[in-house]
Write a protein that holds these residues in place. Structure first.
Motif, mmCIF file in Angstrom:
data_model
loop_
_atom_site.group_PDB
_atom_site.id
_atom_site.type_symbol
_atom_site.label_atom_id
_atom_site.label_comp_id
_atom_site.label_asym_id
_atom_site.label_seq_id
_atom_site.Cartn_x
_atom_site.Cartn_y
_atom_site.Cartn_z
ATOM 1 N N MET A 161 -1.710 -18.789 -13.630
ATOM 2 C CA MET A 161 -2.106 -17.564 -12.935
ATOM 3 C C MET A 161 -2.712 -17.871 -11.568
ATOM 4 S SD MET A 161 -3.556 -15.027 -15.915
ATOM 5 C CE MET A 161 -4.336 -16.233 -16.990
ATOM 6 N N ILE A 162 -3.570 -18.869 -11.514
ATOM 7 C CA ILE A 162 -4.195 -19.223 -10.238
ATOM 8 C C ILE A 162 -3.148 -19.655 -9.227
ATOM 9 C CG2 ILE A 162 -5.724 -20.897 -9.111
ATOM 10 C CD1 ILE A 162 -7.422 -20.838 -11.705
ATOM 11 N N ALA A 163 -2.219 -20.508 -9.658
ATOM 12 C CA ALA A 163 -1.171 -20.984 -8.748
ATOM 13 C C ALA A 163 -0.300 -19.833 -8.261
ATOM 14 C CB ALA A 163 -0.319 -22.039 -9.450
ATOM 15 N N SER A 164 0.034 -18.913 -9.139
ATOM 16 C CA SER A 164 0.904 -17.799 -8.750
ATOM 17 C C SER A 164 0.201 -16.841 -7.809
ATOM 18 C CB SER A 164 1.391 -17.056 -9.988
ATOM 19 O OG SER A 164 2.341 -17.811 -10.683
ATOM 20 N N LEU A 165 -1.098 -16.589 -8.038
ATOM 21 C CA LEU A 165 -1.824 -15.713 -7.124
ATOM 22 C C LEU A 165 -1.905 -16.336 -5.735
ATOM 23 C CD1 LEU A 165 -3.353 -13.128 -6.620
ATOM 24 C CD2 LEU A 165 -5.446 -14.278 -7.361
ATOM 25 N N SER A 212 4.060 -13.485 -14.836
ATOM 26 C CA SER A 212 3.639 -12.126 -15.159
ATOM 27 C C SER A 212 2.657 -11.601 -14.119
ATOM 28 C CB SER A 212 3.006 -12.104 -16.553
ATOM 29 O OG SER A 212 2.611 -10.800 -16.906
ATOM 30 N N LEU A 213 1.670 -12.412 -13.759
ATOM 31 C CA LEU A 213 0.725 -12.005 -12.714
ATOM 32 C C LEU A 213 1.451 -11.720 -11.406
ATOM 33 C CD1 LEU A 213 -2.742 -13.388 -11.848
ATOM 34 C CD2 LEU A 213 -0.988 -13.370 -10.079
ATOM 35 N N TYR A 214 2.353 -12.606 -11.039
ATOM 36 C CA TYR A 214 3.113 -12.441 -9.790
ATOM 37 C C TYR A 214 3.848 -11.100 -9.803
ATOM 38 C CZ TYR A 214 6.190 -13.785 -5.893
ATOM 39 O OH TYR A 214 6.866 -13.830 -4.688
ATOM 40 N N GLN A 215 4.500 -10.788 -10.911
ATOM 41 C CA GLN A 215 5.261 -9.547 -11.013
ATOM 42 C C GLN A 215 4.349 -8.329 -10.945
ATOM 43 O OE1 GLN A 215 7.391 -10.028 -14.711
ATOM 44 N NE2 GLN A 215 9.013 -11.271 -13.795
ATOM 45 N N GLU A 216 3.248 -8.362 -11.703
ATOM 46 C CA GLU A 216 2.388 -7.182 -11.782
ATOM 47 C C GLU A 216 1.606 -6.946 -10.495
ATOM 48 O OE1 GLU A 216 2.794 -5.040 -14.076
ATOM 49 O OE2 GLU A 216 4.161 -6.362 -15.163
ATOM 50 N N VAL A 217 1.136 -8.004 -9.837
ATOM 51 C CA VAL A 217 0.438 -7.818 -8.564
ATOM 52 C C VAL A 217 1.415 -7.329 -7.502
ATOM 53 C CG1 VAL A 217 -0.830 -8.964 -6.709
ATOM 54 C CG2 VAL A 217 -1.395 -9.457 -9.093
ATOM 55 N N SER A 218 2.638 -7.863 -7.503
ATOM 56 C CA SER A 218 3.655 -7.387 -6.542
ATOM 57 C C SER A 218 3.891 -5.896 -6.713
ATOM 58 C CB SER A 218 4.968 -8.154 -6.744
ATOM 59 O OG SER A 218 4.806 -9.526 -6.457
ATOM 60 N N LYS A 219 3.978 -5.438 -7.950
ATOM 61 C CA LYS A 219 4.162 -4.001 -8.211
ATOM 62 C C LYS A 219 2.949 -3.205 -7.746
ATOM 63 C CE LYS A 219 6.881 -4.886 -12.401
ATOM 64 N NZ LYS A 219 6.837 -4.803 -13.898
ATOM 65 N N ALA A 220 1.757 -3.737 -7.993
ATOM 66 C CA ALA A 220 0.538 -3.020 -7.628
ATOM 67 C C ALA A 220 0.385 -2.876 -6.122
ATOM 68 C CB ALA A 220 -0.682 -3.730 -8.216
ATOM 69 N N LEU A 221 0.930 -3.817 -5.374
ATOM 70 C CA LEU A 221 0.841 -3.762 -3.918
ATOM 71 C C LEU A 221 1.889 -2.834 -3.303
ATOM 72 C CD1 LEU A 221 0.246 -7.548 -3.151
ATOM 73 C CD2 LEU A 221 -1.441 -5.702 -3.014
ATOM 74 N N ALA A 222 2.851 -2.399 -4.118
ATOM 75 C CA ALA A 222 3.927 -1.543 -3.623
ATOM 76 C C ALA A 222 3.548 -0.066 -3.729
ATOM 77 C CB ALA A 222 5.214 -1.819 -4.404
ATOM 78 N N GLU A 223 4.292 0.770 -3.016
ATOM 79 C CA GLU A 223 4.065 2.211 -3.071
ATOM 80 C C GLU A 223 4.477 2.758 -4.437
ATOM 81 O OE1 GLU A 223 2.653 4.060 -0.758
ATOM 82 O OE2 GLU A 223 2.369 2.331 0.568
ATOM 83 N N GLY A 224 3.802 3.830 -4.833
ATOM 84 C CA GLY A 224 4.207 4.535 -6.033
ATOM 85 C C GLY A 224 3.688 3.947 -7.339
ATOM 86 N N TRP A 225 2.797 2.962 -7.258
ATOM 87 C CA TRP A 225 2.256 2.339 -8.470
ATOM 88 C C TRP A 225 1.399 3.340 -9.242
ATOM 89 C CZ3 TRP A 225 -2.570 1.402 -10.537
ATOM 90 C CH2 TRP A 225 -2.685 0.390 -11.492
ATOM 91 N N LYS A 226 1.557 3.357 -10.545
ATOM 92 C CA LYS A 226 0.739 4.185 -11.416
ATOM 93 C C LYS A 226 0.328 3.372 -12.631
ATOM 94 C CE LYS A 226 2.984 8.579 -10.199
ATOM 95 N NZ LYS A 226 3.746 9.735 -10.734
ATOM 96 N N GLY A 227 -0.823 3.684 -13.170
ATOM 97 C CA GLY A 227 -1.264 3.014 -14.379
ATOM 98 C C GLY A 227 -0.333 3.295 -15.539
#
Length: 350
Positions: free
Chosen positions: A61-65, A276-291
């Motif tokens: 996770m640290i390396a991917s972030l 997984s972290l890479y994918q989820e943070v990428s999504k969170a930084l994009a427009e239209g993200w919802k919980g």
């Protein structure tokens, strides 16, 4: 999941909130802060509740972030939250600091997320290895992993490659997800035949290699010659025990563990927390993200059952030959699981 010992990344929440937000030379020396003080994309924080240095989930996770931060140009804070009593304070401090995304790990942060996230609606919270929240929280993503599917494949593989007809499992804790993993191996062993003996155990810790070594030795001495690990840094002791006598095999959790036992680590049930972290943070930084809740399957690249290239080069010749013989059937079964033609039971009861 998968608390582990570490020589780096230690964070103890003793500073005042203002000191935490501003940062100090002492904090900087502990490696809490990286990147610019602020970037256009905002601040992304990883709060990990198991220590770094595990050759597995936290290191990944640290390396991917850091990789994603380099690509996107955002600031990061990487914090080891060693004491559960500090979780809420840390999350609130990050919210006060204006963090865009806060990622944290494992089941133990669920209640702190529920308490803190509604107070910071402009911060996106991501919990890796989580049950869905009921009711959902609009600014929280919870991520679950169908790791038991990989464990089922490991059970098929282990039951067929075993010389003794006895396989085992060692998890970190008897939580529902890990009980499902154990039961998946047990179910696979039963499919291979009634003569396959299965033994499961829990170390009671994700950061105790000595305990892992002790339990693994007990299993190996009882006749088990293939163990699926599932216990983060505790795995190090399990792998060490496997290397102490020829013919002992392990399926681990991370490619980084191949080097710990080139002749013993035959495979991994991969749960790539870094990806997984890479994918989820990428999504969170994009427009239209919802919980929402994410259920991560074996077709995502995050979870898989992989044969070790290192083992194929350095493992015992007869076991390498057997692994190659078995592997096409494992791949066929994996495709059936992905297609939905084979249903692996999800059993969280011991």
């Amino acid at each position: 999941m998968t608390n582990t010992p570490s020589a780096s990344g230690l964070f103890r929440y003793s500073a005042s909130r203002r000191q935490f937000l501003i940062g100090t030379a002492g904090a900087a020396s502990l490696g809490l802060f990286s990147g610019q003080a602020r970037a256009a994309e905002g601040l992304v924080a990883l709060v990990h509740t198991q220590a770094a240095g595990d050759n597995g989930p936290v290191d990944g996770m640290i390396a991917s972030l850091k990789k994603l931060a380099g690509e996107k140009g955002f600031a990061t804070r990487i914090i080891y939250a060693q004491d559960a009593a500090t979780y809420e304070s840390i999350f609130r401090s990050l919210g006060d600091a204006g963090a865009s995304v806060v990622v944290s790990t494992f089941n133990e942060v669920a209640e702190p997320f529920k308490a803190v996230a509604p107070e910071y609606p402009n911060t996106k919270f991501v919990q890796l290895y989580a049950d869905p929240f009921e009711p959902p929280i609009p600014n929280v993503v919870t991520v679950a992993y169908d790791y038991y599917l990989g464990c089922y494949l490991s059970g098929l593989f282990g039951s067929r490659i075993s010389r003794t007809g006895a396989i085992g499992y060692i998890g970190g804790a008897s939580i529902p997800g890990q009980i499902a993993d154990l039961n998946a191996l047990k179910a696979a062993a039963a499919v291979i035949g009634p003569n396959i003996k299965f033994t499961g155990a829990f170390a009671g810790s994700f950061q105790d290699p000595a305990k892992g070594h002790e339990i693994a030795n007990q299993l190996f001495q009882s006749g088990v010659d293939y163990i699926q690990t599932d216990s983060a840094a505790t795995d190090t002791g399990i792998i060490q025990a496997a290397t102490e006598a020829p013919g002992r095999l392990v399926s681990a959790i991370s490619r980084e563990q191949y080097k710990l036992g080139p002749k013993a680590v035959a495979a991994i049930v991969k749960l790539d927390f870094g990806l997984s972290l890479y994918q989820e943070v990428s999504k969170a930084l994009a427009e239209g993200w919802k919980g929402h809740h994410v259920s991560t399957g074996i077709d995502t690249g995050v979870i898989d059952f992989e044969l070790s290239d290192t083992f194929l080069k350095e493992g015992p010749a007869d076991l390498v030959a057997k692994a190659k013989e078995i592997w096409p059937d494992i791949e066929k079964t994996k495709k059936e699981i992905i297609a939905g033609t084979l249903k692996v039971p999800l059993n969280t009861t011991l």
